[in-house]
Design an enzyme around this catalytic site. Structure first.
Site, mmCIF file in Angstrom:
data_model
loop_
_atom_site.group_PDB
_atom_site.id
_atom_site.type_symbol
_atom_site.label_atom_id
_atom_site.label_comp_id
_atom_site.label_asym_id
_atom_site.label_seq_id
_atom_site.Cartn_x
_atom_site.Cartn_y
_atom_site.Cartn_z
ATOM 1 N N CYS A 99 6.911 -6.850 2.636
ATOM 2 C CA CYS A 99 5.966 -7.094 1.680
ATOM 3 C C CYS A 99 6.919 -6.741 0.183
ATOM 4 O O CYS A 99 7.457 -5.733 0.228
ATOM 5 C CB CYS A 99 4.994 -6.406 1.636
ATOM 6 S SG CYS A 99 3.517 -6.613 0.233
ATOM 7 N N ASP A 153 5.573 -5.228 -2.385
ATOM 8 C CA ASP A 153 4.999 -4.107 -2.678
ATOM 9 C C ASP A 153 6.081 -3.129 -3.185
ATOM 10 O O ASP A 153 7.087 -2.744 -2.333
ATOM 11 C CB ASP A 153 4.032 -3.606 -1.860
ATOM 12 C CG ASP A 153 3.151 -2.498 -2.328
ATOM 13 O OD1 ASP A 153 3.568 -1.457 -3.060
ATOM 14 O OD2 ASP A 153 1.805 -2.694 -2.253
ATOM 15 N N ARG A 166 5.907 0.026 -3.194
ATOM 16 C CA ARG A 166 5.948 1.183 -2.737
ATOM 17 C C ARG A 166 6.583 1.234 -0.934
ATOM 18 O O ARG A 166 6.423 2.042 -0.408
ATOM 19 C CB ARG A 166 4.445 1.562 -2.527
ATOM 20 C CG ARG A 166 3.770 1.995 -3.828
ATOM 21 C CD ARG A 166 2.135 2.052 -3.736
ATOM 22 N NE ARG A 166 1.662 0.785 -3.047
ATOM 23 C CZ ARG A 166 0.359 0.519 -2.975
ATOM 24 N NH1 ARG A 166 -0.525 1.403 -3.056
ATOM 25 N NH2 ARG A 166 -0.063 -0.762 -2.690
ATOM 26 N N HIS A 185 2.464 -3.303 5.678
ATOM 27 C CA HIS A 185 2.000 -2.063 5.692
ATOM 28 C C HIS A 185 0.621 -1.901 5.419
ATOM 29 O O HIS A 185 0.041 -2.850 4.892
ATOM 30 C CB HIS A 185 2.892 -1.581 4.251
ATOM 31 C CG HIS A 185 2.475 -2.245 3.127
ATOM 32 N ND1 HIS A 185 1.409 -1.701 1.961
ATOM 33 C CD2 HIS A 185 2.720 -3.505 2.431
ATOM 34 C CE1 HIS A 185 1.395 -2.490 1.061
ATOM 35 N NE2 HIS A 185 1.960 -3.642 1.334
ATOM 36 N N CYS A 220 -2.003 -2.869 2.230
ATOM 37 C CA CYS A 220 -1.547 -3.985 1.570
ATOM 38 C C CYS A 220 -2.389 -4.683 0.597
ATOM 39 O O CYS A 220 -3.438 -5.138 1.013
ATOM 40 C CB CYS A 220 -0.927 -5.190 2.628
ATOM 41 S SG CYS A 220 0.009 -6.363 1.835
HETATM 42 CO CO CO Z 1 1.598 -5.724 0.656
#
Ligand code: CO
Length: 217
Positions: free
Chosen positions: A42, A44, A46, A98, A101
């Site tokens: 992803c 993302d 993080r 994750h 998400c």
């Molecule tokens: Co995500």
């Protein structure tokens, strides 16, 4: 004076720190990359691929998009897979979702975001496919976790079904496709015990992974 002075300073410090432990590091890296792993994760902020698995630059080839989705006609993702498998000859493709998400949550809540709704539509397909499981509980957090897992399982299936991976397996290339879900809460990876190493076996690996999620639910 740049608005990004802090980042440029971090960059100089990072470069210096690496060169102090290995003076030839960048020289060697600039001549060749030979990663064994392709990470499809992803976007993302993080979920940083290298850090999570403790690998240095040069050791992992990375493709990231919103909600780690592998679409059969996504030329971008397919090109990354082809380059990784045929040119770099990676041995492992890791599809890494994750928990927590945002893309998965928006899809579950049917929140309208704009253009990206069209991308997240692929998550609705996963949700519809596994509706009988996801409707077992009203708890949104529980459904969110399960959809994160099921999404990884479906995307592993999609990777296995690409012509690139199928052709690699036909020529007996040493290539495995894995499914993981990373936890933002403790930084640990949940291995979905999903590891496909041939086209014949990928179907049963997929079915067993789905069954495990259904059984644990
Ligand atoms: Co995500």
């Amino acid at each position: 004076m740049s608005l990004l002075d802090n980042l440029l300073k971090n960059n100089r410090d990072w470069s210096e720190q690496i060169r102090s432990s290995d003076p030839d590091f960048f020289k060697k890296l600039s001549q060749q990359q030979s990663p064994e792993y392709l990470w499809i994760g992803c976007a993302d902020s993080r979920v940083p691929a290298n850090e999570i698995v403790g690998l240095l630059p040069g050791e992992i080839f990375v493709h990231r998009n919103v909600a780690n989705i592998v679409v059969h006609t996504d030329l971008n993702c397919l090109s990354v897979i082809q380059f990784a498998v045929e040119i770099l000859k990676v041995k492992h493709i890791l599809v890494v979702g994750h928990y927590g998400c945002g893309g998965v949550r928006y899809a579950l809540q049917k929140t309208r975001l704009g253009l990206s709704d069209n991308w997240l539509r692929h998550l609705h397909d996963v949700e519809e496919k596994h509706a009988s499981l996801l409707q077992r509980r009203d708890d949104l957090d529980w459904r969110h976790d399960r959809l994160c897992e099921l999404n990884v399982i479906e995307q592993v299936r999609n990777v296995c079904q690409t012509t690139i991976v199928q052709e690699a397996w036909e020529r007996k290339a040493d290539l495995a496709v894995h499914g993981w879900v990373y936890s933002l809460k403790n930084g640990l990876v949940n291995d979905l015990s999903l590891c496909a190493t041939s086209f014949e076996q990928s179907g049963s690996v997929y079915a067993q992974a789905c069954e495990r999620v259904h059984r644990l639910a």
